[in-house]
Design a protein around this motif. Structure first.
Motif, short mmCIF file in Angstrom:
data_model
loop_
_atom_site.label_atom_id
_atom_site.label_comp_id
_atom_site.label_asym_id
_atom_site.label_seq_id
_atom_site.Cartn_x
_atom_site.Cartn_y
_atom_site.Cartn_z
N MET A 1 0.83 -1.21 0.00
CA MET A 1 0.00 0.00 0.00
C MET A 1 0.87 1.27 0.00
O MET A 1 0.63 2.19 -0.76
CB MET A 1 -0.90 -0.02 1.25
CG MET A 1 -1.95 1.07 1.25
SD MET A 1 -3.14 0.88 -0.09
CE MET A 1 -4.05 2.39 0.06
N ILE A 2 1.90 1.23 0.88
CA ILE A 2 2.81 2.39 0.96
C ILE A 2 3.54 2.56 -0.37
O ILE A 2 3.72 3.67 -0.86
CB ILE A 2 3.83 2.20 2.12
CG1 ILE A 2 3.07 2.17 3.44
CG2 ILE A 2 4.84 3.33 2.13
CD1 ILE A 2 3.90 1.71 4.61
N MET A 3 3.90 1.43 -0.96
CA MET A 3 4.58 1.42 -2.26
C MET A 3 3.70 2.08 -3.33
O MET A 3 4.17 2.90 -4.12
CB MET A 3 4.87 -0.04 -2.64
CG MET A 3 5.69 -0.19 -3.88
SD MET A 3 7.41 0.04 -3.48
CE MET A 3 8.15 -0.41 -5.03
N LEU A 4 2.40 1.69 -3.32
CA LEU A 4 1.44 2.22 -4.30
C LEU A 4 1.28 3.74 -4.15
O LEU A 4 1.26 4.49 -5.13
CB LEU A 4 0.09 1.53 -4.13
CG LEU A 4 -0.98 1.90 -5.16
CD1 LEU A 4 -0.62 1.32 -6.53
CD2 LEU A 4 -2.35 1.40 -4.73
N VAL A 5 1.21 4.18 -2.89
CA VAL A 5 1.08 5.62 -2.62
C VAL A 5 2.31 6.37 -3.15
O VAL A 5 2.20 7.44 -3.75
CB VAL A 5 0.89 5.87 -1.10
CG1 VAL A 5 0.97 7.36 -0.78
CG2 VAL A 5 -0.44 5.31 -0.64
N GLN A 6 3.49 5.77 -2.94
CA GLN A 6 4.72 6.41 -3.41
C GLN A 6 4.75 6.51 -4.93
O GLN A 6 5.16 7.53 -5.49
CB GLN A 6 5.93 5.61 -2.92
CG GLN A 6 6.29 5.96 -1.48
CD GLN A 6 7.58 5.30 -1.04
OE1 GLN A 6 8.00 4.30 -1.62
NE2 GLN A 6 8.20 5.84 -0.01
N VAL A 7 4.31 5.42 -5.59
CA VAL A 7 4.28 5.43 -7.05
C VAL A 7 3.30 6.49 -7.55
O VAL A 7 3.61 7.27 -8.46
CB VAL A 7 3.89 4.03 -7.59
CG1 VAL A 7 3.63 4.08 -9.10
CG2 VAL A 7 4.98 3.02 -7.29
N LEU A 8 2.11 6.54 -6.92
CA LEU A 8 1.11 7.54 -7.31
C LEU A 8 1.63 8.96 -7.12
O LEU A 8 1.43 9.83 -7.96
CB LEU A 8 -0.17 7.35 -6.50
CG LEU A 8 -1.14 6.29 -7.02
CD1 LEU A 8 -2.31 6.11 -6.08
CD2 LEU A 8 -1.64 6.65 -8.42
N LYS A 9 2.34 9.17 -6.01
CA LYS A 9 2.93 10.48 -5.72
C LYS A 9 3.89 10.88 -6.84
O LYS A 9 3.89 12.01 -7.31
CB LYS A 9 3.71 10.41 -4.40
CG LYS A 9 3.04 11.13 -3.24
CD LYS A 9 3.98 11.05 -2.06
CE LYS A 9 3.50 11.87 -0.91
NZ LYS A 9 4.39 11.73 0.25
N LYS A 10 4.72 9.90 -7.26
CA LYS A 10 5.71 10.17 -8.32
C LYS A 10 5.02 10.47 -9.63
O LYS A 10 5.46 11.35 -10.38
CB LYS A 10 6.66 8.97 -8.47
CG LYS A 10 7.81 9.00 -7.49
CD LYS A 10 9.01 8.28 -8.03
CE LYS A 10 10.24 8.68 -7.24
NZ LYS A 10 11.45 8.04 -7.72
N VAL A 11 3.95 9.72 -9.92
CA VAL A 11 3.22 9.94 -11.18
C VAL A 11 2.60 11.34 -11.19
O VAL A 11 2.71 12.08 -12.17
CB VAL A 11 2.13 8.86 -11.38
CG1 VAL A 11 1.23 9.21 -12.56
CG2 VAL A 11 2.78 7.50 -11.60
N MET A 12 1.97 11.71 -10.06
CA MET A 12 1.34 13.04 -9.97
C MET A 12 2.38 14.15 -10.12
O MET A 12 2.16 15.15 -10.80
CB MET A 12 0.63 13.21 -8.61
CG MET A 12 -0.53 12.27 -8.38
SD MET A 12 -1.87 12.52 -9.54
CE MET A 12 -2.58 14.00 -8.91
N LEU A 13 3.52 13.94 -9.47
CA LEU A 13 4.59 14.93 -9.54
C LEU A 13 5.13 15.05 -10.96
O LEU A 13 5.41 16.15 -11.45
CB LEU A 13 5.71 14.52 -8.58
CG LEU A 13 6.72 15.60 -8.30
CD1 LEU A 13 6.09 16.72 -7.50
CD2 LEU A 13 7.91 15.03 -7.56
N SER A 14 5.25 13.89 -11.64
CA SER A 14 5.73 13.91 -13.03
C SER A 14 4.76 14.69 -13.90
O SER A 14 5.18 15.49 -14.75
CB SER A 14 5.85 12.49 -13.58
OG SER A 14 6.72 11.74 -12.79
N ILE A 15 3.45 14.47 -13.70
CA ILE A 15 2.44 15.18 -14.50
C ILE A 15 2.53 16.68 -14.25
O ILE A 15 2.49 17.49 -15.18
CB ILE A 15 1.01 14.64 -14.19
CG1 ILE A 15 0.90 13.21 -14.70
CG2 ILE A 15 -0.06 15.52 -14.83
CD1 ILE A 15 -0.36 12.48 -14.27
#
Lengths: 179, 267
Positions: free
Chosen positions: A1-15
């Motif tokens: 779950m923490i991993m998924l949140v981190q990935v989502l954070k990175k994707v949002m930041l990239s966008i």
């Protein structure tokens, strides 16, 4: 779950960084030849021991998105993929890596001497590749050199500002990382 | 025992890198050679919509300047109209305004910091735009339509090192080609003029009518510098009439460019 949140954070930041690059920074033109690039920080701060394929594919996709909005299909994608491929080797110039380490390159892990130099080398590789691929048919070496130098300096300054503002947000003794 | 599979596993990252770079090189090559391909440009449907939204937002902040420019242009056109009202030009003007030969397009994306600059306009083949059509602003020539999708067009402006337009000096019988060498967005070079062309600083440069796209007499710029050497073509610098950094709307003349002529000139 923490991993998924981190990935989502990175994707949002990239966008967010891609939007800033496309709709704001791409419109900046110093001496008609220099443009700052900040979205490349997403590749520079990748864990060098992380998935190589993931890093290469995400670099290709991010570069291609910027290319589409700049009418330069393939140019930035090629440069950012090259940077993603070289990134672990560039990190090893400044620190010894253990394969089990989880490292987030930054001023905190590399120090305020090595990190700016690392950012400078990475940015120079990216900007030089973009400039050479963009002017392969009709190179004007003076404009190209001025453009590379100014673009690199502006990009490094902006990336270090991001590092200072967002990645070293200190509240008391607690250091919070947004990137 | 080493098998090809071992090789692929060992060098998979390098192979992936090579494949991705090959895709990039193919995209660069296709962009420079295939003018029908609009997918990976701002004239593509998805990118075009995003650029359209972004342009609408930024356009809002420039309304005051745009209104001022339109008022000035209106005043100029009215003064021109009074001059020709009682002359034979009236019939020609009426014929021009009654037809749909001129389309107005809004610039949704514009680059000025590269050697290969492009302008994206929010009208495409649905509105009647086709490759090779001339594009101009109220101040003068902008460029030609380079690629067209259904709703967007990619224009190759004068500020593109691949652009070359046949021009002449107003009032003198000498012709040359206007080319941009990169860098300075306000100046371009007029090349291939005869050695004793009698060009002076301040002369007006206009389209010659020899190009497949432009009719003759359209404003291009003013001669700002001349470097003459004995026996060779003079190096003429032209101050461009259009300020490409502030371009908001363009006109596209939809007079059809004969397909046969397009094919002949692209050979």
């Amino acid at each position: 779950m923490i991993m998924l949140v981190q990935v989502l954070k990175k994707v949002m930041l990239s966008i967010l960084l891609l939007a800033i690059q496309i709709f704001l920074l791409n419109r900046i033109s110093v001496l008609w030849c220099a443009t700052p690039y900040v979205y490349i920080i997403m590749i520079m701060i990748c864990d060098p021991n992380g998935s190589v394929s993931g890093r290469l594919v995400s670099a290709f996709c991010m570069g291609l998105v910027v290319d589409i909005f700049s009418d330069t299909p393939g140019v930035q994608a090629a440069a950012l993929t090259l940077l993603a491929f070289l990134q672990p080797s560039l990190i090893r110039l400044f620190m010894t890596l253990d394969k089990r380490d989880h490292i987030v390159p930054g001023a905190g892990s590399m120090g305020w001497v090595s990190y700016p130099v690392y950012i400078l080398i990475c940015t120079l590789i990216f900007v030089l590749t973009v400039a050479l691929l963009s002017s392969v048919s009709s190179p004007d070496w003076i404009t190209l050199t001025v453009g590379v130098v100014l673009s690199t300096l502006m990009s490094v300054a902006l990336i270090l500002c991001i590092e200072l503002v967002f990645r070293r947000n200190i509240r008391g003794n607690k250091r919070r990382r947004f990137l | 025992m080493r098998t090809p599979l071992d090789f692929f596993v060992k060098f998979r990252h390098l192979l992936l890198f090579i494949v991705l770079e090959a895709v990039c090189m193919s995209l660069i090559y296709r962009h420079n050679s295939n003018r029908d391909n609009v997918v990976f440009t701002t004239a593509g449907n998805v990118a075009g919509v995003f650029c359209d939204i972004s342009s609408s937002v930024s356009e809002y902040f420039g309304l005051r300047v745009e209104n001022r420019r339109l008022a000035d242009e209106n005043a100029f056109l009215r003064s021109q109209l009074y001059l020709v009202r009682d002359s034979v030009e009236v019939a020609r003007l009426e014929a021009l305004t009654s037809s749909d030969s001129i389309l107005v397009g809004r610039v949704i994306s514009n680059t000025i910091n590269r050697n290969q600059n492009y302008i994206t306009v929010d009208i495409g083949s649905v509105e009647g735009v086709a490759q090779g059509m001339p594009v101009y602003a109220s101040e003068g020539v902008v460029g030609v339509v380079y690629r067209v999708s259904r709703h967007f067009s990619l224009v190759m402006p004068l500020l593109n090192t691949s652009s070359s337009i046949s021009c002449r000096i107003r009032g003198a019988d000498c012709f040359g080609f206007l080319r941009w060498n990169g860098g300075d967005i306000y100046h371009a070079s007029l090349t291939d003029l005869p050695s004793r062309s009698g060009v002076f600083i301040g002369d007006t440069v206009e389209t010659s009518g020899f190009s497949k796209s432009f009719q003759s007499g359209l404003m291009v710029g003013i001669v700002s510098d001349i470097e003459e050497s004995e026996g060779v073509s003079p190096e003429v610098t032209v101050n461009l009439a259009v300020d490409f950094s502030r371009i908001g709307y363009v006109y596209i003349e939809t007079t059809a460019v004969p397909q046969e002529l397009l094919e002949l000139t692209s050979m």
